[in-house]
Design a protein around this motif. Structure first.
Motif, mmCIF file in Angstrom:
data_model
loop_
_atom_site.group_PDB
_atom_site.id
_atom_site.type_symbol
_atom_site.label_atom_id
_atom_site.label_comp_id
_atom_site.label_asym_id
_atom_site.label_seq_id
_atom_site.Cartn_x
_atom_site.Cartn_y
_atom_site.Cartn_z
ATOM 1 N N PHE A 48 -31.861 77.371 27.552
ATOM 2 C CA PHE A 48 -32.489 76.396 26.655
ATOM 3 C C PHE A 48 -32.624 75.012 27.291
ATOM 4 C CE2 PHE A 48 -30.919 79.588 23.637
ATOM 5 C CZ PHE A 48 -32.087 79.826 22.932
ATOM 6 N N ASN A 49 -32.180 74.857 28.512
ATOM 7 C CA ASN A 49 -32.408 73.600 29.213
ATOM 8 C C ASN A 49 -33.887 73.298 29.378
ATOM 9 O OD1 ASN A 49 -29.767 72.498 29.865
ATOM 10 N ND2 ASN A 49 -29.480 74.320 31.133
ATOM 11 N N ALA A 50 -34.695 74.350 29.274
ATOM 12 C CA ALA A 50 -36.144 74.178 29.424
ATOM 13 C C ALA A 50 -36.797 73.595 28.176
ATOM 14 C CB ALA A 50 -36.794 75.526 29.757
ATOM 15 N N PHE A 51 -36.001 73.436 27.082
ATOM 16 C CA PHE A 51 -36.558 72.963 25.814
ATOM 17 C C PHE A 51 -35.797 71.733 25.299
ATOM 18 C CE2 PHE A 51 -36.927 77.582 26.126
ATOM 19 C CZ PHE A 51 -38.304 77.744 26.088
ATOM 20 N N PRO A 52 -35.889 70.635 25.978
ATOM 21 C CA PRO A 52 -35.083 69.451 25.626
ATOM 22 C C PRO A 52 -35.454 68.800 24.297
ATOM 23 C CG PRO A 52 -36.712 68.893 27.299
ATOM 24 C CD PRO A 52 -36.764 70.382 27.147
ATOM 25 N N SER A 53 -36.560 69.243 23.667
ATOM 26 C CA SER A 53 -36.981 68.649 22.396
ATOM 27 C C SER A 53 -36.801 69.596 21.214
ATOM 28 C CB SER A 53 -38.459 68.220 22.476
ATOM 29 O OG SER A 53 -38.675 67.297 23.521
ATOM 30 N N LEU A 54 -36.217 70.760 21.427
ATOM 31 C CA LEU A 54 -36.135 71.792 20.392
ATOM 32 C C LEU A 54 -35.251 71.358 19.222
ATOM 33 C CD1 LEU A 54 -37.339 74.700 20.235
ATOM 34 C CD2 LEU A 54 -35.065 75.542 20.824
ATOM 35 N N THR A 55 -35.791 71.474 18.002
ATOM 36 C CA THR A 55 -35.035 71.121 16.797
ATOM 37 C C THR A 55 -34.778 72.319 15.896
ATOM 38 O OG1 THR A 55 -37.055 70.565 15.546
ATOM 39 C CG2 THR A 55 -35.995 68.792 16.802
ATOM 40 N N SER A 56 -35.569 73.394 16.038
ATOM 41 C CA SER A 56 -35.424 74.562 15.172
ATOM 42 C C SER A 56 -35.483 75.835 15.998
ATOM 43 C CB SER A 56 -36.535 74.573 14.114
ATOM 44 O OG SER A 56 -36.452 75.728 13.298
ATOM 45 N N LEU A 57 -34.491 76.733 15.782
ATOM 46 C CA LEU A 57 -34.409 77.969 16.554
ATOM 47 C C LEU A 57 -34.104 79.138 15.624
ATOM 48 C CD1 LEU A 57 -34.291 79.515 19.255
ATOM 49 C CD2 LEU A 57 -31.880 78.814 19.434
ATOM 50 N N ASN A 58 -34.993 80.131 15.626
ATOM 51 C CA ASN A 58 -34.826 81.324 14.792
ATOM 52 C C ASN A 58 -34.549 82.529 15.680
ATOM 53 O OD1 ASN A 58 -34.939 83.445 13.018
ATOM 54 N ND2 ASN A 58 -36.979 82.992 12.217
#
Length: 211
Positions: A48-58
């Motif tokens: 998930f280091n590739a998604f530094p802006s992620l706020t929601s994960l399903n």
């Protein structure tokens, strides 16, 4: 896939390589990611280091059995919503979720969790809603939710509970507003007298739903 993509849904696509099958390059602006019903059983550390802006994960409806301290590395300070319903977790992933300092909503229903140990969520100080329904929970430590001063709603329906400590939800500083407890295996004894009173009262402070 463009660099301005904000939401990516890959539900039910049967990712044979799990998350490694997703081209993560140029997705640094992604806010929401859904990889539900993809038969995944492993989340590679650091992915998930590739998604530094992620706020929601399903991650609903997979075969995830274990999470490590480094599972969510990279989104520690951004993730607000985490959905892990219908997986195969046997315990609260304390080490993994403990790094999510901004987590507000955690869904862990329909797993195989049997007990909640003291301070299982001690670092989840921003958590507002917690869903633990439809597990196998029979034992909850009186200090399980201690320190969760933003927690407002707890769902424990359809578990194996027979009794609860009266201070479990209403510790000093608690903001709990709704507790859902239907479909458990309650012993009708004096230890649950507080629960019956709370159910009848439904004060402005909190409502306990047993039916």
């Amino acid at each position: 896939v463009g660099t301005n993509l904000l939401l990516l849904t890959l539900d039910s696509v049967n990712l044979t390589l799990g998350l490694l099958g997703i081209p993560a390059k140029d997705l640094q602006h992604l806010k929401g990611l859904s990889v539900a019903s993809d038969r995944m059983h492993h989340l590679p550390d650091g992915w998930f280091n590739a998604f530094p802006s992620l706020t929601s994960l399903n991650l609903d409806n997979n075969d995830i059995r274990e999470l490590t301290e480094d599972t969510f590395s990279g989104i520690d300070n951004t993730l607000h919503t985490l959905e892990l319903n219908h997986n195969r977790l046997k315990k609260i992933p304390k080490e993994a979720i403990g790094r999510l300092s901004r987590l507000e909503s955690l869904e862990l229903s329909n797993n195989h969790i049997k007990k909640i140990t003291p301070r299982s969520f001690e670092n989840c100080t921003k958590l507002v809603t917690l869903n633990l329904g439809s597990n196998l929970i029979s034992d909850i430590s009186p200090w399980a939710f201690e320190g969760m001063f933003h927690l407002e709603e707890i769902d424990l329906r359809n578990n194996k509970l027979i009794t609860l400590d009266e201070h479990l939800f209403f510790f000093p500083g608690s903001r709990v507003r709704e507790v859902w407890l239907a479909d458990n295996e309650w012993l009708c004894n004096c230890l649950l007298r507080w629960l019956r009173k709370a159910y009848k009262r439904r004060t402005e402070r909190a409502a306990v739903f047993v039916d």
